[in-house]
Motif scaffolding. Structure first.
Motif, PDB file in Angstrom:
ATOM      1  N   GLY A   1      11.740  -0.398 -60.194  1.00 16.27           N
ATOM      2  CA  GLY A   1      11.439  -0.843 -58.836  1.00 16.27           C
ATOM      3  C   GLY A   1      10.055  -1.444 -58.743  1.00 16.27           C
ATOM      4  N   SER A   2       9.646  -1.737 -57.516  1.00 20.12           N
ATOM      5  CA  SER A   2       8.305  -2.281 -57.286  1.00 20.12           C
ATOM      6  C   SER A   2       7.382  -1.249 -56.656  1.00 20.12           C
ATOM      7  N   THR A   3       7.822  -0.003 -56.593  1.00 17.82           N
ATOM      8  CA  THR A   3       7.036   1.076 -56.011  1.00 17.82           C
ATOM      9  C   THR A   3       6.459   1.958 -57.111  1.00 17.82           C
ATOM     10  N   SER A   4       5.185   2.300 -56.990  1.00 15.09           N
ATOM     11  CA  SER A   4       4.577   3.266 -57.894  1.00 15.09           C
ATOM     12  C   SER A   4       5.061   4.647 -57.510  1.00 15.09           C
ATOM     13  N   LEU A   5       5.425   5.447 -58.497  1.00 10.50           N
ATOM     14  CA  LEU A   5       5.949   6.785 -58.242  1.00 10.50           C
ATOM     15  C   LEU A   5       4.981   7.830 -58.763  1.00 10.50           C
ATOM     16  N   THR A   6       5.087   9.026 -58.212  1.00  7.24           N
ATOM     17  CA  THR A   6       4.253  10.144 -58.629  1.00  7.24           C
ATOM     18  C   THR A   6       5.073  11.041 -59.541  1.00  7.24           C
ATOM     19  N   VAL A   7       4.564  11.309 -60.737  1.00  5.35           N
ATOM     20  CA  VAL A   7       5.289  12.118 -61.710  1.00  5.35           C
ATOM     21  C   VAL A   7       5.480  13.538 -61.186  1.00  5.35           C
ATOM     22  N   SER A   8       4.458  14.084 -60.541  1.00  6.23           N
ATOM     23  CA  SER A   8       4.544  15.461 -60.062  1.00  6.23           C
ATOM     24  C   SER A   8       5.511  15.623 -58.891  1.00  6.23           C
ATOM     25  N   GLU A   9       5.983  14.525 -58.339  1.00 13.67           N
ATOM     26  CA  GLU A   9       6.971  14.592 -57.260  1.00 13.67           C
ATOM     27  C   GLU A   9       8.342  14.101 -57.713  1.00 13.67           C
TER      28      GLU A   9
ATOM     29  N   GLY B   1      13.710  10.003 -52.824  1.00 11.52           N
ATOM     30  CA  GLY B   1      15.113  10.397 -52.727  1.00 11.52           C
ATOM     31  C   GLY B   1      16.054   9.574 -53.574  1.00 11.52           C
ATOM     32  N   VAL B   2      15.537   8.662 -54.355  1.00 10.79           N
ATOM     33  CA  VAL B   2      16.384   7.870 -55.249  1.00 10.79           C
ATOM     34  C   VAL B   2      16.672   8.706 -56.482  1.00 10.79           C
TER      35      VAL B   2
ATOM     36  N   GLU C   1       9.811   1.879 -48.830  1.00 10.23           N
ATOM     37  CA  GLU C   1       9.492   2.444 -50.143  1.00 10.23           C
ATOM     38  C   GLU C   1      10.766   2.876 -50.869  1.00 10.23           C
ATOM     39  N   GLN C   2      11.707   3.441 -50.137  1.00  6.99           N
ATOM     40  CA  GLN C   2      12.968   3.856 -50.757  1.00  6.99           C
ATOM     41  C   GLN C   2      13.763   2.636 -51.232  1.00  6.99           C
ATOM     42  N   ALA C   3      13.764   1.583 -50.437  1.00  2.66           N
ATOM     43  CA  ALA C   3      14.494   0.373 -50.829  1.00  2.66           C
ATOM     44  C   ALA C   3      13.860  -0.289 -52.047  1.00  2.66           C
ATOM     45  N   ASN C   4      12.547  -0.148 -52.216  1.00  2.00           N
ATOM     46  CA  ASN C   4      11.851  -0.765 -53.343  1.00  2.00           C
ATOM     47  C   ASN C   4      11.791   0.136 -54.575  1.00  2.00           C
ATOM     48  N   THR C   5      12.393   1.319 -54.492  1.00  2.00           N
ATOM     49  CA  THR C   5      12.391   2.247 -55.623  1.00  2.00           C
ATOM     50  C   THR C   5      13.696   2.104 -56.394  1.00  2.00           C
ATOM     51  N   ASP C   6      13.553   1.943 -57.707  1.00  2.00           N
ATOM     52  CA  ASP C   6      14.723   1.845 -58.574  1.00  2.00           C
ATOM     53  C   ASP C   6      14.337   2.435 -59.928  1.00  2.00           C
ATOM     54  N   ILE C   7      15.098   3.440 -60.360  1.00  2.00           N
ATOM     55  CA  ILE C   7      14.854   4.012 -61.680  1.00  2.00           C
ATOM     56  C   ILE C   7      16.126   3.910 -62.501  1.00  2.00           C
ATOM     57  N   GLN C   8      15.924   3.829 -63.798  1.00  2.00           N
ATOM     58  CA  GLN C   8      17.048   3.723 -64.732  1.00  2.00           C
ATOM     59  C   GLN C   8      16.930   4.837 -65.749  1.00  2.00           C
ATOM     60  N   LEU C   9      18.011   5.570 -65.943  1.00  2.00           N
ATOM     61  CA  LEU C   9      18.051   6.615 -66.955  1.00  2.00           C
ATOM     62  C   LEU C   9      18.427   5.955 -68.272  1.00  2.00           C
ATOM     63  N   ASP C  10      17.454   5.845 -69.165  1.00  2.00           N
ATOM     64  CA  ASP C  10      17.670   5.168 -70.444  1.00  2.00           C
ATOM     65  C   ASP C  10      18.443   6.040 -71.417  1.00  2.00           C
ATOM     66  N   SER C  11      18.030   7.302 -71.549  1.00  2.00           N
ATOM     67  CA  SER C  11      18.713   8.173 -72.501  1.00  2.00           C
ATOM     68  C   SER C  11      18.442   9.635 -72.179  1.00  2.00           C
TER      69      SER C  11
ATOM     70  N   GLN D   1       8.642   5.946 -40.416  1.00  2.00           N
ATOM     71  CA  GLN D   1      10.024   5.925 -40.903  1.00  2.00           C
ATOM     72  C   GLN D   1      10.350   4.573 -41.539  1.00  2.00           C
ATOM     73  N   ALA D   2       9.874   3.497 -40.944  1.00  4.56           N
ATOM     74  CA  ALA D   2      10.100   2.166 -41.508  1.00  4.56           C
ATOM     75  C   ALA D   2       9.400   2.024 -42.865  1.00  4.56           C
ATOM     76  N   ASP D   3       8.191   2.587 -42.990  1.00  5.79           N
ATOM     77  CA  ASP D   3       7.474   2.547 -44.275  1.00  5.79           C
ATOM     78  C   ASP D   3       8.227   3.332 -45.347  1.00  5.79           C
ATOM     79  N   ARG D   4       8.744   4.525 -44.984  1.00  8.13           N
ATOM     80  CA  ARG D   4       9.498   5.324 -45.952  1.00  8.13           C
ATOM     81  C   ARG D   4      10.783   4.610 -46.370  1.00  8.13           C
ATOM     82  N   ALA D   5      11.447   3.958 -45.418  1.00  7.61           N
ATOM     83  CA  ALA D   5      12.675   3.227 -45.748  1.00  7.61           C
ATOM     84  C   ALA D   5      12.374   2.054 -46.679  1.00  7.61           C
TER      85      ALA D   5
END
Length: 147
Positions: A78-86, A140-141, A47-57, A41-45
């Motif tokens: 963010g500083s987290t690598s994300l999975t496109v399929s997720e 969940g971001v 990763e969530q805190a380090n995830t940041d995405i911006q909707l450009d257009s 749970q601490a690892d997931r929290a």
């Protein structure tokens, strides 16, 4: 005191020893599972805190055959690598199946890894009108935009 008192005492102690032998491993395993769950749970929290995405257009292009093409461009800030399929897309509050989406990470349509600083383009063909677009990552971001 006769033999029966000594035998009864021995039986009671043997039963207590057996009960403790069963109870201790069960409690140790339960404690270990709780500790593992807390660490996960601490690892997931984190990763969530380090995830940041911006909707450009969000671009809507008319298709000659009718309908429209929605192109959503996002940047992983963010500083987290994300999975496109997720990464999920919702249009007007309706979940769009991943099999209906075309995705490109920095013009590479074959990758499933969306690294920090890279741009993700999600393309979807729709026949209806588009009023709201929402993108949700695996942690969940989410970002959304009214079109």
């Amino acid at each position: 005191m006769g033999f029966s008192v000594s035998a009864a005492t021995a039986v009671i102690f043997a039963g207590l020893f057996l009960a403790l032998g069963i109870f201790y491993p069960a409690m140790a395993n339960s404690y270990e599972r709780v500790q593992t769950a807390d660490a996960n749970q601490a690892d997931r929290a984190l990763e969530q805190a380090n995830t940041d995405i911006q909707l450009d257009s969000t671009t809507i292009n008319n298709i000659p055959a009718g309908g429209s093409e929605v192109v959503v461009t996002l940047t992983n800030n963010g500083s987290t690598s994300l999975t496109v399929s997720e990464t999920d897309l919702l249009i007007n509050g309706t979940y769009i199946q991943r099999s209906e989406l075309n995705t490109e990470v920095d013009t590479d349509a074959s990758t499933d890894l969306w690294l920090p600083g890279e741009t993700l383009d999600i393309t979807y063909d729709t026949s209806g009108t588009v009023n709201r677009v929402r993108v949700v990552t695996e942690h969940g971001v989410a970002v959304s935009e009214d079109v």
